[in-house]
Write an enzyme that holds these catalytic residues in place. Structure first.
Site, PDB file in Angstrom:
ATOM      1  N   LYS A   1     -26.449  15.945  15.859  1.00  0.00           N
ATOM      2  CA  LYS A   1     -25.539  15.593  14.758  1.00  0.00           C
ATOM      3  C   LYS A   1     -25.933  14.238  14.214  1.00  0.00           C
ATOM      4  O   LYS A   1     -26.505  13.410  14.933  1.00  0.00           O
ATOM      5  CB  LYS A   1     -24.102  15.532  15.271  1.00  0.00           C
TER       6      LYS A   1
HETATM    7  N1  GLU Z   1     -21.899  21.138  10.188  1.00  0.00           N
HETATM    8  C1  GLU Z   1     -21.739  22.502  10.562  1.00  0.00           C
HETATM    9  C2  GLU Z   1     -21.149  22.620  11.949  1.00  0.00           C
HETATM   10  O1  GLU Z   1     -20.528  21.707  12.437  1.00  0.00           O
HETATM   11  C3  GLU Z   1     -23.015  23.302  10.376  1.00  0.00           C
HETATM   12  C4  GLU Z   1     -24.166  22.840  11.193  1.00  0.00           C
HETATM   13  C5  GLU Z   1     -25.476  23.543  10.840  1.00  0.00           C
HETATM   14  O2  GLU Z   1     -25.473  24.476  10.046  1.00  0.00           O
HETATM   15  O3  GLU Z   1     -26.486  23.118  11.410  1.00  0.00           O
HETATM   16  O4  GLU Z   1     -21.241  23.635  12.575  1.00  0.00           O
END
Ligand code: GLU
Length: 426
Positions: free
Chosen positions: A116
């Protein structure tokens, strides 16, 4: 190492996402009887990068922003996870979100680890030019850290398809070739996938359908309240309404709307597009957000941010199903109260996994250079979400644990198995 801390904590600690993640991890690892060494390996992120990036602002001054990219695990594949822009982003939050991505990707059994990113900024007060310069500089600082086989970012809170296009372009300029698979959630004409934008909402609709079947409840007359009407909440509302659910309430941070007969979702969406907010919509009565969360309904969907259901309000909820569209919307202390009330929880690492599942499809399509139709994407997504729901429920039944613990156990088991199989490089 085997000790699991008490969930009775001061509110400040209760709402620390990393503490919540660590508690749930410890609890599930203990139930799994996880090997001590693997416990230590999986409890911490593998890599953490902090950057302080200078950005030329529109007024001619230089501002310095702090950003993070944290890779929790790369055991099952490249790191995967979004990037968020918000004033309250913190390292602990990004750490928690990175590890939730590891568990989420493992629950839906896609070949990614978890990562993240985030930048501490106030995107609402920044111009497009400032956002673009900040995004490009952040990408440049992470250039050795990310890549289609290393770590693949995606949108999260306050980032979108345009943000991903800038990251893709910056990365490609450095590589001297177009590398579409470095990020997902891109615009469709530059390597994005059909259906990706609606995918988190679609996944939510699928697991709600499955939960209703599992609990023998009819969709007809099923009342839904959503908190958050951004990409996730609005698409979930639209798709649920299409499937026959009655959306009786939508809450945003600054107030909500209620209609016992059901809100007209397409009209509410166009009102929001026109005016920039849900307020002033004639098809519903204006209500207080906190109060709306505790109104009677069959399904409550927090679809915005962390710590919305805490020890302060969990005891007042009057829903049968809590479907977590956001990451970490429920604290550990709230879990205890939800269990006492017999609320059926669809945990975040299952319920909102539709987004990253469609991101996986996007990454696959980019690497093949061959793109699927929206119907193909949706069918594949629905199959994965249905199978994952069933996996979590059977795990919960066979191990006699709640759904959240089952999802964590299933995920930790899968990641631990791979980690052990690969062995330690030392
Ligand atoms: N931000 C989204 C989540 O928390 C998508 C993450 C992604 O597609 O890599 O799942």
């Amino acid at each position: 190492m085997q000790q699991v801390v008490s969930p009775v904590l001061p509110l400040e600690q209760e709402t620390n996402p990393w503490e919540a993640q660590a508690f749930r991890f410890d609890q599930a690892a203990k139930k799994l009887n996880l090997d001590r060494g693997l416990w230590k390996v999986l409890r911490q992120p593998v890599r953490e990068l902090t950057v302080h990036i200078p950005v030329l602002m529109d007024n001619g001054e230089i501002e310095v922003f702090t950003g993070f990219r944290i890779q929790h695990s790369v055991a099952r594949g490249p790191g995967k996870g979004g990037i968020r822009y918000a004033p309250d982003v913190s390292q602990d939050e990004v750490r928690a979100l990175a590890s939730w991505m590891t568990w989420k990707c493992a629950v839906v059994n896609i070949p990614f680890g978890g990562a993240k990113g985030g930048i501490i900024c106030d995107p609402k007060s920044m111009s497009q030019g400032e956002l673009e310069r900040m995004t490009r500089r952040y990408t440049a600082e992470m250039i050795e850290f990310i890549g289609p086989e290393k770590d693949v970012p995606a949108p999260d809170m306050n980032t979108n398809e345009q943000t991903m296009a800038w990251i893709m372009d910056t990365y490609s300029m450095h590589m001297r070739q177009t590398v579409t698979a470095v990020v997902t959630g891109k615009p469709v004409n530059i390597g994005g996938s059909a259906g990706r934008r609606e995918a988190t909402g679609r996944g939510i609709a699928v697991v709600c359908d499955e939960a209703m079947k599992h609990l023998n409840m009819p969709v007809e007359g099923c009342r839904v309240i959503l908190q958050g009407f951004g990409n996730v909440g609005s698409n979930a509302a639209k798709l649920l309404a299409d499937r026959g659910y009655t959306i009786i309430g939508v809450a945003e941070y600054d107030g909500g709307l209620f209609s016992a007969a059901g809100l007209d979702v397409p009209n509410l969406l166009s009102h929001r597009q026109r005016t920039g907010s849900i307020h002033g919509f004639s098809g519903g009565e204006a209500v207080d957000t906190a109060e709306l969360l505790t109104r009677e309904c069959e399904i409550l969907i927090p679809a915005a941010t962390e710590n919305v259901i805490t020890s302060l309000n969990a005891g007042d909820l009057r829903c049968r199903i809590l479907c977590e569209g956001a990451n970490g919307p429920t604290t550990v202390a709230a879990d205890v109260l939800l269990a006492q009330k017999g609320i059926f929880v669809l945990p975040d690492i299952l319920a909102n996994a539709g987004g990253v599942t469609a991101s996986y499809f996007e990454w696959v399509q980019d690497r093949m250079g061959y793109f699927w139709t929206e119907t193909e994407v949706n069918q594949r997504l629905e199959r994965i979400m249905t199978d994952s729901f069933n996996d979590v429920i059977s795990y919960a039944t066979s191990h006699e644990v709640d759904n959240r613990t089952a999802a964590y156990m299933l995920a930790i088991d899968r990641v631990a198995y791979t980690t052990k199989q690969r062995g330690m490089y030392a």
